[in-house]
Design an enzyme around this catalytic site. Sequence first.
Site, PDB file in Angstrom:
ATOM      1  N   GLU A  72      54.501  73.249   8.791  1.00  0.00           N
ATOM      2  CA  GLU A  72      54.851  73.747   7.444  1.00  0.00           C
ATOM      3  C   GLU A  72      54.706  75.263   7.435  1.00  0.00           C
ATOM      4  OE1 GLU A  72      55.215  71.463   4.765  1.00  0.00           O
ATOM      5  OE2 GLU A  72      54.850  69.767   6.123  1.00  0.00           O
TER       6      GLU A  72
ATOM      7  N   ALA B  98      52.750  71.119  17.145  1.00  0.00           N
ATOM      8  CA  ALA B  98      52.115  71.919  18.203  1.00  0.00           C
ATOM      9  C   ALA B  98      52.272  71.264  19.579  1.00  0.00           C
ATOM     10  CB  ALA B  98      50.634  72.109  17.878  1.00  0.00           C
TER      11      ALA B  98
ATOM     12  N   CYS C   1      15.710  61.977  11.710  1.00  0.00           N
ATOM     13  CA  CYS C   1      15.175  62.678  12.881  1.00  0.00           C
ATOM     14  C   CYS C   1      13.906  61.956  13.334  1.00  0.00           C
ATOM     15  CB  CYS C   1      14.860  64.109  12.452  1.00  0.00           C
ATOM     16  SG  CYS C   1      13.997  65.124  13.648  1.00  0.00           S
TER      17      CYS C   1
ATOM     18  N   SER D 277      46.043  75.506   7.913  1.00  0.00           N
ATOM     19  CA  SER D 277      46.623  75.904   6.630  1.00  0.00           C
ATOM     20  C   SER D 277      46.168  77.327   6.286  1.00  0.00           C
ATOM     21  CB  SER D 277      46.207  74.928   5.521  1.00  0.00           C
ATOM     22  OG  SER D 277      44.794  74.875   5.453  1.00  0.00           O
TER      23      SER D 277
ATOM     24  N   ASN E  68      37.923  73.407  14.433  1.00  0.00           N
ATOM     25  CA  ASN E  68      37.788  71.959  14.553  1.00  0.00           C
ATOM     26  C   ASN E  68      36.413  71.547  15.062  1.00  0.00           C
ATOM     27  OD1 ASN E  68      40.403  72.011  13.782  1.00  0.00           O
ATOM     28  ND2 ASN E  68      41.269  71.397  15.746  1.00  0.00           N
TER      29      ASN E  68
ATOM     30  N   HIS F 253      33.074  76.106  12.995  1.00  0.00           N
ATOM     31  CA  HIS F 253      32.559  75.166  11.991  1.00  0.00           C
ATOM     32  C   HIS F 253      31.672  74.070  12.590  1.00  0.00           C
ATOM     33  CE1 HIS F 253      36.127  76.442   9.196  1.00  0.00           C
ATOM     34  NE2 HIS F 253      35.157  77.335   9.231  1.00  0.00           N
TER      35      HIS F 253
ATOM     36  N   ASP G 179      36.079  68.297  16.193  1.00  0.00           N
ATOM     37  CA  ASP G 179      36.339  66.998  16.826  1.00  0.00           C
ATOM     38  C   ASP G 179      36.027  66.925  18.324  1.00  0.00           C
ATOM     39  OD1 ASP G 179      38.607  68.244  18.022  1.00  0.00           O
ATOM     40  OD2 ASP G 179      39.948  67.571  16.422  1.00  0.00           O
TER      41      ASP G 179
HETATM   42  C1  BJW Z   1      50.398  70.797  12.118  1.00  0.00           C
HETATM   43  C2  BJW Z   1      50.635  69.552  12.649  1.00  0.00           C
HETATM   44  C3  BJW Z   1      51.140  69.522  13.935  1.00  0.00           C
HETATM   45  C4  BJW Z   1      49.837  69.241  10.701  1.00  0.00           C
HETATM   46  N1  BJW Z   1      51.378  70.654  14.592  1.00  0.00           N
HETATM   47  N2  BJW Z   1      50.650  71.926  12.766  1.00  0.00           N
HETATM   48  C5  BJW Z   1      37.147  84.261   0.084  1.00  0.00           C
HETATM   49  C6  BJW Z   1      36.685  84.942   1.197  1.00  0.00           C
HETATM   50  C7  BJW Z   1      35.677  84.399   1.997  1.00  0.00           C
HETATM   51  C8  BJW Z   1      35.126  83.156   1.690  1.00  0.00           C
HETATM   52  C9  BJW Z   1      35.597  82.482   0.584  1.00  0.00           C
HETATM   53  C10 BJW Z   1      36.578  83.035  -0.211  1.00  0.00           C
HETATM   54  N3  BJW Z   1      36.788  82.167  -1.228  1.00  0.00           N
HETATM   55  C11 BJW Z   1      35.989  81.108  -1.066  1.00  0.00           C
HETATM   56  C12 BJW Z   1      35.246  81.272   0.038  1.00  0.00           C
HETATM   57  C13 BJW Z   1      34.255  80.317   0.555  1.00  0.00           C
HETATM   58  C14 BJW Z   1      34.766  79.184   1.406  1.00  0.00           C
HETATM   59  C15 BJW Z   1      36.293  79.083   1.402  1.00  0.00           C
HETATM   60  O1  BJW Z   1      36.967  79.605   2.266  1.00  0.00           O
HETATM   61  N4  BJW Z   1      36.859  78.344   0.460  1.00  0.00           N
HETATM   62  C16 BJW Z   1      38.308  78.193   0.361  1.00  0.00           C
HETATM   63  C17 BJW Z   1      38.656  76.741   0.202  1.00  0.00           C
HETATM   64  C18 BJW Z   1      38.809  79.063  -0.737  1.00  0.00           C
HETATM   65  N5  BJW Z   1      34.269  79.377   2.758  1.00  0.00           N
HETATM   66  C19 BJW Z   1      33.049  79.019   3.089  1.00  0.00           C
HETATM   67  O2  BJW Z   1      32.282  78.518   2.294  1.00  0.00           O
HETATM   68  C20 BJW Z   1      32.606  79.270   4.524  1.00  0.00           C
HETATM   69  N6  BJW Z   1      31.352  79.921   4.528  1.00  0.00           N
HETATM   70  C21 BJW Z   1      31.183  81.143   3.991  1.00  0.00           C
HETATM   71  O3  BJW Z   1      32.104  81.799   3.524  1.00  0.00           O
HETATM   72  O4  BJW Z   1      29.881  81.561   4.037  1.00  0.00           O
HETATM   73  C22 BJW Z   1      29.518  82.771   3.384  1.00  0.00           C
HETATM   74  C23 BJW Z   1      28.001  82.834   3.392  1.00  0.00           C
HETATM   75  C24 BJW Z   1      27.379  83.876   4.003  1.00  0.00           C
HETATM   76  C25 BJW Z   1      25.971  83.944   3.994  1.00  0.00           C
HETATM   77  C26 BJW Z   1      25.230  82.935   3.390  1.00  0.00           C
HETATM   78  C27 BJW Z   1      25.867  81.868   2.800  1.00  0.00           C
HETATM   79  C28 BJW Z   1      27.274  81.815   2.802  1.00  0.00           C
HETATM   80  C29 BJW Z   1      32.399  77.971   5.268  1.00  0.00           C
HETATM   81  C30 BJW Z   1      33.649  77.177   5.428  1.00  0.00           C
HETATM   82  C31 BJW Z   1      33.328  75.827   6.076  1.00  0.00           C
HETATM   83  C32 BJW Z   1      34.551  74.922   6.143  1.00  0.00           C
HETATM   84  N7  BJW Z   1      34.135  73.616   6.529  1.00  0.00           N
HETATM   85  C33 BJW Z   1      35.134  72.593   6.781  1.00  0.00           C
HETATM   86  C34 BJW Z   1      34.376  71.295   7.114  1.00  0.00           C
HETATM   87  C35 BJW Z   1      33.794  71.388   8.504  1.00  0.00           C
HETATM   88  C36 BJW Z   1      33.057  70.162   8.877  1.00  0.00           C
HETATM   89  C37 BJW Z   1      33.929  68.950   8.957  1.00  0.00           C
HETATM   90  O5  BJW Z   1      34.981  68.943   9.609  1.00  0.00           O
HETATM   91  O6  BJW Z   1      33.540  67.986   8.337  1.00  0.00           O
HETATM   92  O7  BJW Z   1      35.971  72.996   7.854  1.00  0.00           O
HETATM   93  S1  BJW Z   1      36.282  72.355   5.437  1.00  0.00           S
HETATM   94  C38 BJW Z   1      37.673  72.026   6.463  1.00  0.00           C
HETATM   95  O8  BJW Z   1      38.665  73.082   6.299  1.00  0.00           O
HETATM   96  C39 BJW Z   1      37.160  72.166   7.897  1.00  0.00           C
HETATM   97  C40 BJW Z   1      38.283  72.893   8.564  1.00  0.00           C
HETATM   98  O9  BJW Z   1      37.824  73.514   9.760  1.00  0.00           O
HETATM   99  C41 BJW Z   1      38.726  73.850   7.506  1.00  0.00           C
HETATM  100  C42 BJW Z   1      40.122  74.387   7.712  1.00  0.00           C
HETATM  101  O10 BJW Z   1      41.086  73.410   7.649  1.00  0.00           O
HETATM  102  P1  BJW Z   1      42.329  73.449   8.635  1.00  0.00           P
HETATM  103  O11 BJW Z   1      41.877  73.300  10.035  1.00  0.00           O
HETATM  104  O12 BJW Z   1      43.167  74.625   8.336  1.00  0.00           O
HETATM  105  O13 BJW Z   1      43.079  72.084   8.257  1.00  0.00           O
HETATM  106  P2  BJW Z   1      44.127  71.771   7.078  1.00  0.00           P
HETATM  107  O14 BJW Z   1      44.151  70.309   6.899  1.00  0.00           O
HETATM  108  O15 BJW Z   1      43.868  72.592   5.890  1.00  0.00           O
HETATM  109  O16 BJW Z   1      45.514  72.278   7.674  1.00  0.00           O
HETATM  110  C43 BJW Z   1      46.175  71.603   8.750  1.00  0.00           C
HETATM  111  C44 BJW Z   1      47.451  72.380   9.051  1.00  0.00           C
HETATM  112  O17 BJW Z   1      48.068  71.800  10.177  1.00  0.00           O
HETATM  113  C45 BJW Z   1      48.480  72.333   7.917  1.00  0.00           C
HETATM  114  O18 BJW Z   1      48.960  73.656   7.662  1.00  0.00           O
HETATM  115  C46 BJW Z   1      49.614  71.465   8.477  1.00  0.00           C
HETATM  116  O19 BJW Z   1      50.896  71.879   8.030  1.00  0.00           O
HETATM  117  C47 BJW Z   1      49.462  71.691   9.946  1.00  0.00           C
HETATM  118  N8  BJW Z   1      49.912  70.599  10.813  1.00  0.00           N
HETATM  119  N9  BJW Z   1      50.318  68.591  11.685  1.00  0.00           N
HETATM  120  C48 BJW Z   1      51.141  71.847  13.946  1.00  0.00           C
HETATM  121  N10 BJW Z   1      51.442  68.328  14.536  1.00  0.00           N
HETATM  122 ZN    ZN Z   2      13.091  66.691  12.152  1.00  0.00          ZN
END
Ligand code: BJW
Ligand code: ZN
Length: 238
Positions: free
Chosen positions: A214, A230, A147, A188, A101, A118, A103
């Site tokens: 979920e 949670a 900047c 997720s 997160n 992140h 936030d």
């Molecule tokens: C509750 C609830 C309640 C609801 N109680 N539960 C395979 C292997 C490795 C990498 C990859 C791969 N395939 C593709 C990739 C690349 C990519 C990736 O993973 N893509 C997938 C979509 C397939 N990954 C990347 O690009 C990462 N970088 C990387 O791999 O770099 C390699 C590299 C090396 C060297 C040079 C260059 C590159 C970077 C990933 C960055 C993710 N960024 C974000 C945005 C951050 C900024 C922002 O916030 O604006 O991060 S995307 C977004 O998703 C954010 C989150 O942190 C992230 C995860 O989401 P999260 O937290 O799981 O949220 P949700 O909404 O998905 O789930 C919420 C859950 O809560 C749900 O399950 C609900 O059921 C539950 N819930 N209410 C309990 N009350």
């Molecule tokens: Zn600058």
Amino acid sequence: MADLDQARRRLAEAQSVAVLTGAGISAESGIPTFRGSGGLWKNYRAEDLATPEAFARDPRLVWEWYNWRRESIAKAAPNPAHQALVKLEIDKPHFTLITQNVDGLHDLAGSGRMLKLHGDIWRMRCTSCGSNWPDRRPTLPKLPPHCACGGLARPGVVWFGEPLPEGIMKEAEHAAASAHVFLVIGTSAVVYPAAGLVPFAKQSGASVIEINTESTAFSGSVDFALQGPAGELLPKLL
Ligand code: BJW
Ligand code: ZN
């Protein structure tokens, strides 16, 4: 709930605990998650906006999304799940909170031993000179922001296709490998490399406890998959 009781016992015995959190832990604070209902902004998915390509194409659009999110996050307060993790950090000799997160609610709750995989929505980075600085204003007055050097500023977060902060995965893996209990809360678990910590912790010998409203791809393979909010389940687990 037999599962909850067993998981509670396992956690109570653990000297070393690591925790991975995702957007779901802040849902009860009123912050929308990325995926699922409420995860959309003007019909865009996170995958459409959280990329360097989207920012290069239309920095203003991406900044509008971040401004909207900053406003909603600024109004939010930590909930009982964030607070429970602060108590756990105090209770356990070895504790690491790994969060996806941006936030800042873990900081507001008082968590200290934390890895932010992140980045942080309350930080900015210059795309020209690379300097980075905090900016806590809920709404930025002029978009896109710049900047002091005149370069375009971007949010201090990690987008798809970008590397995580240097060395941070090594630290997260070390915490996961040495944990007796690995808690996975409100994610997720589809975004890598963060999601890979779940099977990694399990293979390294940790008992894995998932808390989610979920089921996820890992629910079938963890030791305890506790289904529910949670903010309700985590305080009961301690
Ligand atoms: C509750 C609830 C309640 C609801 N109680 N539960 C395979 C292997 C490795 C990498 C990859 C791969 N395939 C593709 C990739 C690349 C990519 C990736 O993973 N893509 C997938 C979509 C397939 N990954 C990347 O690009 C990462 N970088 C990387 O791999 O770099 C390699 C590299 C090396 C060297 C040079 C260059 C590159 C970077 C990933 C960055 C993710 N960024 C974000 C945005 C951050 C900024 C922002 O916030 O604006 O991060 S995307 C977004 O998703 C954010 C989150 O942190 C992230 C995860 O989401 P999260 O937290 O799981 O949220 P949700 O909404 O998905 O789930 C919420 C859950 O809560 C749900 O399950 C609900 O059921 C539950 N819930 N209410 C309990 N009350
Ligand atoms: Zn600058």
